[in-house]
Design an enzyme around this catalytic site. Structure first.
Site, PDB file in Angstrom:
ATOM      1  N   ILE A   1       0.853  -1.179   0.000  1.00 34.23           N
ATOM      2  CA  ILE A   1       0.000   0.000   0.000  1.00 34.23           C
ATOM      3  C   ILE A   1       0.890   1.230   0.000  1.00 34.23           C
ATOM      4  O   ILE A   1       1.803   1.334   0.828  1.00 34.23           O
ATOM      5  CB  ILE A   1      -0.938   0.013   1.224  1.00 34.23           C
ATOM      6  CG1 ILE A   1      -1.890  -1.194   1.183  1.00 34.23           C
ATOM      7  CG2 ILE A   1      -1.739   1.312   1.294  1.00 34.23           C
ATOM      8  CD1 ILE A   1      -2.759  -1.341   2.416  1.00 34.23           C
ATOM      9  N   CYS A   2       0.654   2.140  -0.929  1.00 33.15           N
ATOM     10  CA  CYS A   2       1.369   3.411  -0.987  1.00 33.15           C
ATOM     11  C   CYS A   2       2.884   3.170  -1.070  1.00 33.15           C
ATOM     12  O   CYS A   2       3.361   2.420  -1.911  1.00 33.15           O
ATOM     13  CB  CYS A   2       0.975   4.260   0.207  1.00 33.15           C
ATOM     14  SG  CYS A   2       1.453   5.994   0.088  1.00 33.15           S
TER      15      CYS A   2
END
Length: 312
Positions: free
Chosen positions: A102-103
């Site tokens: 994520i990210c």
């Protein structure tokens, strides 16, 4: 039951950490049975998370028997990741475990060499640095997430929600994912190829254009062949102005958005009914089954028949 291990590293971003806990923790099978067993693990007992310190109950050994590993973003993406963490990620990936980020969680996967030769994404602010540091990765900063099968990456924190729902849908189908999305007050799924909301030096600021009523109208009238001129007439503006303002707010054109909406409707019908491909094409507003098959494959990457075999 699937086991999901969320790997927290130093300076973990709290929202990125909570995203998989929210989505996978809320997913329920018929009879309210949990769909996932969720664990939080870390290389050290205490992990910094900005405003607070996280005390993890499990260490890296939790990665060994996980079905899915999620690496949330960190506020220090360029920091070196300990070798024991990289080795644990490599071992899990080699064993066939699904690994997702994520990210800025993309960076630990890149350091481990898991993304070499693959397409990947991350937050647009650090995407140029990801490409510079790891030239063997095909960095695409213009999408919400990238699914390479057993290796998945997502852009910012909100895109992490999209990615997690995408994985739930792949594991259990759209009904289970839709329930998890509703509990998280999220749409079921934005397209992975949708553009990130990138901030430019002079950001567009459209005025006098409320998009939501137009989108509702498009959905209500999606069963018939709409033209750009008809859409512009409903919106009360010229086609040129409509195209500009619609693209500024959605990253796509009205007709492309409509095609994707029709494909989403078709996905639901393919998963939940035995209707023929021809009948579904007509139900969702395509002029011919051939046009439907072509558009469906362009949006999803697979044919309607293959999609049905996978998700029904």
């Amino acid at each position: 039951m699937h086991t999901v291990a969320v790997l927290a590293l130093d300076n973990v971003i709290p929202f990125d950490l909570s995203t998989p806990l929210e989505v996978f923790g809320r997913s329920r099978l018929p009879g309210e049975r949990p769909a996932y067993r969720v664990r939080v693990c870390a290389p050290t007992p205490c992990i910094e998370a900005g405003l607070f310190t996280l005390q993890a109950r499990m260490g890296l050994e939790a990665l060994a028997d996980a079905d899915t590993i999620i690496v949330p973003g960190t506020a220090t993406p360029f920091a070196s990741v300990p070798d024991r963490v990289l080795n644990a990620l490599r071992a899990a990936s080699a064993a066939g475990t699904r690994v997702a980020s994520i990210c800025t969680g993309t960076f630990p996967l890149a350091q481990a060499g898991l993304l070499d030769g693959l397409r990947a994404t991350t937050h647009w602010l650090v995407a140029p640095e990801l490409a510079r540091r790891y030239p063997r990765i095909d960095v695409d900063a213009n999408v919400l997430y990238v699914d390479n099968g057993r290796l998945l990456t997502s852009a910012g924190a909100a895109a992490g929600l999209d990615l997690c729902l995408h994985m739930v849908r792949g594991d259990y189908g759209s009904a289970i994912a839709a329930d998890a999305a509703r509990l998280s007050v999220m749409p079921l799924e934005r397209e992975g190829g949708q553009a990130q909301f990138i901030v430019y030096e002079q950001p567009p600021a459209p005025r006098g254009f409320e998009l939501e009523p137009l989108l509702r109208w498009l959905e209500d009238n999606g069963g018939r062949e709409l033209t750009l001129e008809e859409i512009a007439q409903y919106a009360g503006m010229s086609t040129r102005t409509l195209l500009r303002r619609f693209r500024e707010q959605t990253g796509t054109t009205p007709l492309q958005w409509l095609h994707r909406a029709r494909v989403r409707q078709a996905q639901h019908l393919l998963e939940t009914t035995e209707h023929s491909i021809e009948r579904i094409a007509a139900q969702v507003g395509f002029g011919s089954p051939t046009a439907f098959r072509d558009r469906f494959k362009r949006v999803t990457g697979v044919t309607p028949r293959s999609y049905r075999r996978t998700f029904q």
